[in-house]
Design a protein around this motif. Structure first.
Motif, short mmCIF file in Angstrom:
data_model
loop_
_atom_site.label_atom_id
_atom_site.label_comp_id
_atom_site.label_asym_id
_atom_site.label_seq_id
_atom_site.Cartn_x
_atom_site.Cartn_y
_atom_site.Cartn_z
N ASP A 106 0.91 -1.06 -0.13
CA ASP A 106 -0.06 -0.03 0.03
C ASP A 106 1.05 1.18 0.13
O ASP A 106 2.00 1.20 0.59
CB ASP A 106 -0.67 0.04 1.24
N SER A 107 0.17 2.24 -0.62
CA SER A 107 0.79 3.81 -0.34
C SER A 107 0.36 4.21 0.99
O SER A 107 -0.72 3.81 1.45
CB SER A 107 0.63 4.63 -1.55
N ILE A 108 1.26 5.12 1.45
CA ILE A 108 0.72 5.52 2.78
C ILE A 108 0.61 7.19 2.75
O ILE A 108 1.16 7.77 1.59
CB ILE A 108 1.45 5.15 4.00
N GLU A 109 0.24 7.85 3.79
CA GLU A 109 -0.01 9.35 3.77
C GLU A 109 1.43 9.76 4.18
O GLU A 109 1.84 9.44 5.06
CB GLU A 109 -1.08 9.74 4.72
N PRO A 110 2.05 10.56 3.23
CA PRO A 110 3.71 10.90 3.65
C PRO A 110 3.78 11.53 5.06
O PRO A 110 4.72 11.59 5.57
CB PRO A 110 3.80 11.95 2.48
N THR A 111 2.79 12.43 5.22
CA THR A 111 2.98 13.14 6.50
C THR A 111 2.69 12.37 7.83
O THR A 111 3.26 12.89 8.81
CB THR A 111 2.08 14.52 6.62
N GLU A 112 2.18 11.23 7.65
CA GLU A 112 2.11 10.35 9.05
C GLU A 112 3.09 9.34 8.89
O GLU A 112 3.06 8.47 9.95
CB GLU A 112 0.67 9.72 8.50
N ILE A 113 4.35 9.45 8.33
CA ILE A 113 5.18 8.48 8.51
C ILE A 113 5.90 8.67 10.00
O ILE A 113 6.30 9.98 9.79
CB ILE A 113 6.31 8.41 7.29
N LYS A 114 6.22 7.73 10.76
CA LYS A 114 7.00 8.01 11.90
C LYS A 114 8.30 7.43 11.75
O LYS A 114 8.69 6.48 12.01
CB LYS A 114 6.35 7.46 13.08
N TRP A 115 9.20 8.57 11.12
CA TRP A 115 10.44 8.20 10.81
C TRP A 115 11.27 7.97 12.23
O TRP A 115 12.19 6.79 11.93
CB TRP A 115 11.20 9.39 10.13
N SER A 116 11.00 8.42 13.49
CA SER A 116 11.96 8.13 14.62
C SER A 116 11.56 6.74 14.96
O SER A 116 12.31 6.11 15.85
CB SER A 116 11.54 9.10 15.69
N SER A 117 10.39 6.12 14.86
CA SER A 117 10.10 4.85 14.96
C SER A 117 10.64 3.77 14.25
O SER A 117 10.41 2.49 14.75
CB SER A 117 8.60 4.65 15.33
N ILE A 118 11.11 3.94 13.07
CA ILE A 118 11.71 3.03 12.23
C ILE A 118 12.85 2.34 12.98
O ILE A 118 13.87 2.93 13.29
CB ILE A 118 12.04 3.60 10.99
N ARG A 119 12.79 0.88 12.95
CA ARG A 119 14.04 0.24 13.51
C ARG A 119 14.53 -0.63 12.44
O ARG A 119 13.83 -1.29 11.84
CB ARG A 119 13.61 -0.44 14.48
N PHE A 120 15.94 -0.80 12.23
CA PHE A 120 16.55 -1.64 11.45
C PHE A 120 17.20 -2.76 12.14
O PHE A 120 17.77 -2.17 13.30
CB PHE A 120 17.66 -0.90 10.82
#
Length: 357
Positions: free
Chosen positions: A142-156
């Motif tokens: 799915d595509s997502i709403e760009p402004t709702e991406i929580k970059w700080s919560s992404i874990r690698f």
């Protein structure tokens, strides 16, 4: 003229390649030698190449939680939902289960960013065609709403490390280049904003010195406050951009990327006062830390050069320490940029020059 337009687009590739070591691999060689006239085309080429490499390894999948009404049990029975079904005379179970899926945040970010590029008129057809082919493999994402991406919560972690650079490129674009039209549609702005470029600029300088000057200790270290009683409650962290040290000789560099390198008041150009206060504070606190041994601590404000007529090029001696203000001209070929960076450490640490190309 906007600031980034005065920078050769190919030099942004070099900055990215130092910030993200992946771009130095042989698989990106064709991107490295291509000439770009638009930031979009550069980023589109990197994403197309990177996504293609990821597809060869397989898209990252992770377990996604689902709840469905089924005729046979799968996973765990959701008792409240199942009881409700019984009361409604439905012969189904409400089940909670996890399913391994490509439709996760990392792949959604890639697809969302590519869709923005495909709608941008400045992206050349050859890059769009390449990206469209890659998106055929994202049909279940799915595509997502760009402004709702929580970059700080992404874990690698080990299974998705290969996404780190790609997601960082997406973040640079979405956070720094995204604007909203009056009708609520998203499009990419014509430049990356100062804050994002400043981060990239500082990261580039740090990684450049780390790679080419192994005889130096290179870090983005924190500088402790020199406190008389040891109590530092509520004091802000002193986080240097670039901390270079050889023995007890130290150069602290604050990398600054502004549209204007000076401030103007009544037609008088002066340095940004907060920048000068900040570097002076860093230097004096580091000075106190090394007070017990012979030492030399200097500071530098290193601005990205603009097309302004007045360019700061100053050295000051303040309370026993040298504070320098310089500009780095990014509107040169990369050899010229490297020469400027080399000169800084050669001057301060008496190191021989080197060829980095």
């Amino acid at each position: 003229m906007t600031k980034d337009k005065s920078i050769l687009i190919n030099n942004i590739y070099h900055m990215l390649s130092y910030a993200f070591q992946t771009l130095k691999q042989e698989t990106y060689e064709d991107v490295a030698v291509e000439s770009f006239d638009e930031m979009y085309n550069l980023l589109a080429a990197i994403l197309a190449k990177g996504i293609g490499l990821q597809l060869k390894q397989g898209l990252y999948r992770e377990y996604i939680s689902h709840q469905e009404e089924l005729t046979v049990m799968r996973g765990k029975i959701n008792m409240p939902g199942t009881i409700k079904n019984k009361l409604l005379h439905k012969q189904v179970l409400t089940c909670d289960f996890d399913e391994l899926s490509e439709n996760n945040t990392l792949n959604q970010i890639l697809k969302t960013t590519v869709m923005l590029l495909l709608r941008n008129g400045k992206v050349k057809a050859k890059y769009k065609d390449d990206l469209k082919k890659k998106m055929l493999y994202f049909s279940n994402v799915d595509s997502i709403e760009p402004t709702e991406i929580k970059w700080s919560s992404i874990r690698f972690q080990r299974n998705n490390q290969t996404y780190r650079m790609l997601v960082s490129i997406c973040q640079l674009m979405i956070e720094g280049m995204l604007i909203t039209t009056d009708v609520g549609n998203y499009r990419l702005a014509s430049f990356v904003d100062e804050q994002r470029m400043c981060r990239l600029y500082g990261k580039f300088i740090l990684e450049y010195y780390s790679r080419h000057y192994p005889e130096l200790s290179v870090s983005a270290s924190q500088i402790p406050w020199a406190l008389d009683d040891g109590v530092g409650t509520m004091l802000p962290v002193m986080q240097s951009d670039i901390h270079l040290q050889r023995g007890n000789t130290v150069l602290i560099i604050d990398a600054k990327y502004y549209n204007h390198t000076t401030q103007v008041h009544f037609d008088k150009h002066t340095l940004h006062s907060n920048n000068l206060y900040q570097i002076f504070t860093y230097v004096k606190n580091k000075e106190i830390q090394l007070a017990a041994v012979p030492h030399e601590v200097s500071g530098m404000l290193l601005y990205a050069k603009t097309d302004e007529i007045i360019v700061p090029d100053n050295s000051y001696y303040m309370s026993g320490n040298k504070v320098i203000v310089r500009t780095l001209d990014l509107n040169l070929d990369f050899a010229g940029i490297a020469t400027q960076l080399n000169h800084i450490v050669e001057e301060h640490f008496n190191l021989p020059g080197r060829n980095v190309l």
